[in-house]
Scaffold this motif. Sequence first.
Motif, short mmCIF file in Angstrom:
data_model
loop_
_atom_site.label_atom_id
_atom_site.label_comp_id
_atom_site.label_asym_id
_atom_site.label_seq_id
_atom_site.Cartn_x
_atom_site.Cartn_y
_atom_site.Cartn_z
N SER A 1 0.82 -1.21 0.00
CA SER A 1 0.00 0.00 0.00
C SER A 1 0.84 1.25 0.00
O SER A 1 0.46 2.27 -0.57
CB SER A 1 -0.94 0.00 1.20
OG SER A 1 -0.19 -0.01 2.39
N THR B 1 -6.36 2.92 2.11
CA THR B 1 -7.37 1.87 2.16
C THR B 1 -8.58 2.37 2.94
O THR B 1 -8.48 2.66 4.14
CB THR B 1 -6.81 0.59 2.80
OG1 THR B 1 -5.67 0.16 2.06
CG2 THR B 1 -7.87 -0.51 2.80
N TYR B 2 -9.72 2.45 2.25
CA TYR B 2 -10.95 2.90 2.90
C TYR B 2 -11.90 1.71 3.01
O TYR B 2 -12.15 1.00 2.02
CB TYR B 2 -11.62 4.01 2.09
CG TYR B 2 -12.90 4.51 2.72
CD1 TYR B 2 -12.87 5.42 3.77
CD2 TYR B 2 -14.14 4.04 2.28
CE1 TYR B 2 -14.04 5.87 4.36
CE2 TYR B 2 -15.32 4.48 2.88
CZ TYR B 2 -15.27 5.40 3.93
OH TYR B 2 -16.43 5.83 4.52
N VAL B 3 -12.44 1.50 4.21
CA VAL B 3 -13.40 0.43 4.45
C VAL B 3 -14.81 1.00 4.33
O VAL B 3 -15.19 1.93 5.07
CB VAL B 3 -13.18 -0.21 5.84
CG1 VAL B 3 -14.20 -1.34 6.06
CG2 VAL B 3 -11.76 -0.74 5.97
N ASN C 1 -11.04 0.93 -8.72
CA ASN C 1 -11.42 -0.22 -7.91
C ASN C 1 -12.33 -1.21 -8.67
O ASN C 1 -12.89 -2.13 -8.06
CB ASN C 1 -12.13 0.25 -6.64
CG ASN C 1 -11.17 0.92 -5.68
OD1 ASN C 1 -10.52 0.28 -4.87
ND2 ASN C 1 -11.10 2.25 -5.78
N GLY D 1 -17.96 -2.98 4.40
CA GLY D 1 -16.79 -3.82 4.69
C GLY D 1 -15.86 -3.98 3.51
O GLY D 1 -14.73 -4.46 3.66
N THR D 2 -16.34 -3.59 2.32
CA THR D 2 -15.48 -3.65 1.14
C THR D 2 -14.32 -2.65 1.29
O THR D 2 -14.51 -1.52 1.73
CB THR D 2 -16.28 -3.33 -0.13
OG1 THR D 2 -17.34 -4.28 -0.25
CG2 THR D 2 -15.39 -3.39 -1.36
N LYS D 3 -13.12 -3.08 0.88
CA LYS D 3 -11.95 -2.21 0.97
C LYS D 3 -11.69 -1.55 -0.37
O LYS D 3 -11.50 -2.25 -1.39
CB LYS D 3 -10.72 -2.99 1.42
CG LYS D 3 -10.83 -3.52 2.84
CD LYS D 3 -9.57 -4.27 3.25
CE LYS D 3 -9.69 -4.79 4.69
NZ LYS D 3 -8.49 -5.52 5.12
N LEU E 1 -9.31 1.16 -2.56
CA LEU E 1 -8.00 1.81 -2.62
C LEU E 1 -8.13 3.17 -3.29
O LEU E 1 -8.68 3.26 -4.41
CB LEU E 1 -7.00 0.94 -3.38
CG LEU E 1 -6.71 -0.44 -2.78
CD1 LEU E 1 -5.70 -1.19 -3.65
CD2 LEU E 1 -6.20 -0.31 -1.35
N SER F 1 -8.92 10.10 7.79
CA SER F 1 -8.34 9.39 8.93
C SER F 1 -7.39 10.35 9.65
O SER F 1 -7.29 11.52 9.31
CB SER F 1 -7.56 8.15 8.47
OG SER F 1 -6.37 8.54 7.82
N SER G 1 -2.71 4.90 5.68
CA SER G 1 -3.30 6.16 6.10
C SER G 1 -2.35 7.34 6.11
O SER G 1 -2.78 8.46 6.34
CB SER G 1 -3.93 6.02 7.49
OG SER G 1 -2.94 5.67 8.43
#
Length: 530
Positions: free
Chosen positions: A11, A18-20, A48, A59-61, A63, A145, A170
Amino acid sequence: MGVCCLTTAPSLVAEDFTYVVRPGDNPWTLTERYLKSFNYWPRVQDYNNILDPTAIRPGTKLLIPVGWMRGVAAVAQVTDLRGGAELRRGANITPLKLGLTISVGDVVRTGPGSTLTLEFPDGSRSLVGPDSELRMADLARLRASAGQQVHIELQRGQLENDVSSIRKGSGRFVIETPAAVAAVRGTRFRVTSSSQEVRSETLHGEVVLQNPAGKAILRAGNGSLAQLGKTPARPIALLPGPKLDHLPARVERVPLDLEFPALPGALSYRTQLAPSAGFSVVVDDQISTAPRARSAADLPDGRYRLRVRAIDRHGLEGLDAEREIEVDACPEPPLPSQPAADGIVVVDNPEFRWAGSGEGAHYRFQLANDAAFGSLLLDADQLEEPHLTLTKPLPPGQYFWRVALHTTSEGQGPFSDAQRFRRPPPGPLPEPPRIGSDTLELRWRAGTDGSYQVQISSDATFAQPQVDRQTSEVMLSVDKPPAGVHYVRVRAVQAGKPPGAWGKPQQVEIPHDYWRALSILIPALLILAL
């Protein structure tokens, strides 16, 4: 052709955040909240491979390149400063002071021998070395974040960095130089750069030194160097820290010149001194080709953290060795002058002299018969003059003396180096003389091998002796001196050595020879009577 120093996390190499996904999220709402422009939402979808932007499961990650994301401006703070430094903000140049904040676009310059620490909002720190120049290119916190974005352009000099651990995806910490870019996450490392070469040493964590020609993964305890257009060198094990256990905890002389065991493979050694263990500033920085911890001559008194590391043939600096040390060298001790080191004192009541100081000072004198001054024979304090004469005779033997200066502003300083001197046994004692009609015969007991010096004087000070002879015998016959009181003394003389002490002067009385005078006077009177 930049060289990139990166951690091995994928990453970070891609510089993606990475965003959830949470309930209700979609590319439009994410773009509106966290990205620099609403026009980025199609890019997020394409990046993505999102087929149905309205049906992204929680819950999907996702980028998102960090460069697309919106940040909140932040500042760094100067938390420690030693020496002269300046801040350029736009067209204004001002002296840098403790507590000032550094914003995006600011340029910081340190002078020779100057260091400072920049602390960032997440607790990361950078120690800026002497003769360095840097520009704060970016400093922000991501809206998505607590991730911190730091981008420093280091034009010249050195940075030692302690980067706080950042959650994956982050944040980033980037140091860009004319020949290299170093980007790390949660590690301690050093970067030294010139326009043609970069050297990197990893103390904790893991770093990748990379350019278009290749890369080198640098784990803790390894270093490498890369030149423009060439493949980075394979990882090289850093030299261990030197052994400093035997160094004294307290020193009374500056500059420091403390020897320690040499390390195989070391070409030179760097010694740094800081007022605290954190090394937020460096008050002294010296490089020596000899295995010695050295400092400048003007190092002030105080308690310091001493740090030493070895430098190999590649110029890579090894692991640190540290210890506490106290410097107590002021005021400087007076310079002893009399008696000189390893001198011989023949008088019973020696006089001691040393270089004088200015007004408002006094001296402390110590005399001992051992170099450690464990058994003091005399400890005289509050002496106002730079000399002292013993009031009692000093027996034969070996002695040591030293002196310290006490001033109102600094108190008592260290003692001078111990001066050793010797009081030899007294010379031979003449036996009662044999006084003949025309001669005076002197005898004494044999002492050491060599010869003897004999003096006869009409005054007890021997200022102008009438006889001053040297003989290899234990006797001397001279013409009988005039009638009256005379003084005789003898001392041993050996080739290549200073003369021994004079023996105790003996008083000799030469009687008047009245019969001889009459034998001359009576005939003269008879002649006059005829």
